[in-house]
Design a protein around this motif. Structure first.
Motif, PDB file in Angstrom:
ATOM      1  N   ALA A  47       3.197  -6.986 -13.164  1.00  0.00           N
ATOM      2  CA  ALA A  47       4.542  -7.491 -13.441  1.00  0.00           C
ATOM      3  C   ALA A  47       4.547  -9.015 -13.352  1.00  0.00           C
ATOM      4  N   ALA A  48       5.616  -9.587 -13.887  1.00  0.00           N
ATOM      5  CA  ALA A  48       5.853 -11.034 -13.807  1.00  0.00           C
ATOM      6  C   ALA A  48       7.281 -11.232 -13.316  1.00  0.00           C
ATOM      7  N   PRO A  49       7.532 -11.013 -12.008  1.00  0.00           N
ATOM      8  CA  PRO A  49       8.900 -10.996 -11.505  1.00  0.00           C
ATOM      9  C   PRO A  49       9.586 -12.351 -11.400  1.00  0.00           C
ATOM     10  N   LYS A  50       8.863 -13.399 -11.083  1.00  0.00           N
ATOM     11  CA  LYS A  50       9.494 -14.704 -10.871  1.00  0.00           C
ATOM     12  C   LYS A  50       8.590 -15.781 -11.439  1.00  0.00           C
ATOM     13  N   SER A  51       8.200 -16.715 -10.614  1.00  0.00           N
ATOM     14  CA  SER A  51       7.332 -17.793 -11.076  1.00  0.00           C
ATOM     15  C   SER A  51       5.869 -17.487 -10.776  1.00  0.00           C
ATOM     16  N   TYR A  52       5.568 -16.224 -10.568  1.00  0.00           N
ATOM     17  CA  TYR A  52       4.206 -15.792 -10.295  1.00  0.00           C
ATOM     18  C   TYR A  52       4.006 -14.419 -10.943  1.00  0.00           C
ATOM     19  N   LEU A  53       2.792 -13.929 -10.905  1.00  0.00           N
ATOM     20  CA  LEU A  53       2.453 -12.614 -11.447  1.00  0.00           C
ATOM     21  C   LEU A  53       2.088 -11.698 -10.280  1.00  0.00           C
ATOM     22  N   THR A  54       2.202 -10.400 -10.489  1.00  0.00           N
ATOM     23  CA  THR A  54       1.838  -9.461  -9.433  1.00  0.00           C
ATOM     24  C   THR A  54       0.961  -8.340  -9.966  1.00  0.00           C
ATOM     25  N   LEU A  55       0.064  -7.909  -9.118  1.00  0.00           N
ATOM     26  CA  LEU A  55      -0.769  -6.744  -9.365  1.00  0.00           C
ATOM     27  C   LEU A  55      -0.566  -5.829  -8.168  1.00  0.00           C
ATOM     28  N   HIS A  56      -0.050  -4.650  -8.416  1.00  0.00           N
ATOM     29  CA  HIS A  56       0.199  -3.673  -7.359  1.00  0.00           C
ATOM     30  C   HIS A  56      -0.918  -2.637  -7.389  1.00  0.00           C
ATOM     31  N   LEU A  57      -1.622  -2.514  -6.278  1.00  0.00           N
ATOM     32  CA  LEU A  57      -2.703  -1.539  -6.155  1.00  0.00           C
ATOM     33  C   LEU A  57      -2.330  -0.557  -5.049  1.00  0.00           C
ATOM     34  N   MET A  58      -1.659   0.514  -5.404  1.00  0.00           N
ATOM     35  CA  MET A  58      -1.144   1.447  -4.419  1.00  0.00           C
ATOM     36  C   MET A  58      -2.225   2.058  -3.521  1.00  0.00           C
ATOM     37  N   PRO A  59      -3.432   2.343  -4.008  1.00  0.00           N
ATOM     38  CA  PRO A  59      -4.448   2.904  -3.115  1.00  0.00           C
ATOM     39  C   PRO A  59      -4.814   1.980  -1.949  1.00  0.00           C
ATOM     40  N   VAL A  60      -4.651   0.691  -2.128  1.00  0.00           N
ATOM     41  CA  VAL A  60      -4.948  -0.256  -1.054  1.00  0.00           C
ATOM     42  C   VAL A  60      -3.985  -0.036   0.117  1.00  0.00           C
ATOM     43  N   TYR A  61      -2.753   0.314  -0.192  1.00  0.00           N
ATOM     44  CA  TYR A  61      -1.761   0.597   0.847  1.00  0.00           C
ATOM     45  C   TYR A  61      -2.113   1.876   1.601  1.00  0.00           C
ATOM     46  N   ALA A  62      -2.725   2.822   0.903  1.00  0.00           N
ATOM     47  CA  ALA A  62      -3.035   4.128   1.491  1.00  0.00           C
ATOM     48  C   ALA A  62      -4.401   4.169   2.175  1.00  0.00           C
ATOM     49  N   SER A  63      -5.219   3.142   1.983  1.00  0.00           N
ATOM     50  CA  SER A  63      -6.593   3.197   2.494  1.00  0.00           C
ATOM     51  C   SER A  63      -7.015   1.872   3.136  1.00  0.00           C
ATOM     52  N   ARG A  64      -7.196   1.895   4.444  1.00  0.00           N
ATOM     53  CA  ARG A  64      -7.666   0.685   5.146  1.00  0.00           C
ATOM     54  C   ARG A  64      -9.043   0.252   4.642  1.00  0.00           C
ATOM     55  N   PRO A  65      -9.972   1.206   4.387  1.00  0.00           N
ATOM     56  CA  PRO A  65     -11.275   0.780   3.868  1.00  0.00           C
ATOM     57  C   PRO A  65     -11.172   0.063   2.520  1.00  0.00           C
TER      58      PRO A  65
END
Length: 122
Positions: A47-65
């Motif tokens: 996404a491009a919500p404001k003056s920056y871009l974002t990459l959402h990686l949901m597995p990173v939230y679910a996995s500490r490794p």
């Protein structure tokens, strides 16, 4: 954003769908495979919500490794990782360690992501 999208698409395991929802490009488990409260289950998004871009990686939230792998990859590449729970904020693709992003995206096959999500909601 197009360079990051290319990396995600190149490494995305089979079965995930790329869809556009509003101003977001999402990579998701199709609704017929995993009903996540009446909506498809997202795996990654751009996404491009404001003056920056974002990459959402949901597995990173679910996995500490996986989060550790992401942090180590960025550190090894000399890049600063600007991350919330699963949202990486960046200005340019050059701000990211695209090799590590590709590894993380490739690391969770569709069936495994469905199982991880189902276990989290129990």
């Amino acid at each position: 954003m197009s360079r990051v999208r290319d990396v995600v698409r190149k490494h995305l395991p089979k079965g995930y769908q790329e869809v556009v929802e509003g101003r977001i490009i999402a990579y998701q488990v199709p609704l017929e495979r995993a009903d996540h409260r009446g909506r498809p289950l997202w795996y990654a998004a751009l996404a491009a919500p404001k003056s920056y871009l974002t990459l959402h990686l949901m597995p990173v939230y679910a996995s500490r490794p996986l989060l550790g792998r992401l942090k180590a990859g960025f550190k090894g590449a000399g890049k600063r990782l600007n991350i919330g729970k699963a949202c990486i904020r960046y200005q340019h693709a050059d701000d990211l360690d695209l090799d590590t992003i590709g590894e993380v995206v490739a690391s969770v096959p569709l069936e495994k992501w469905i199982a991880i999500s189902a276990a989290a909601w129990k």
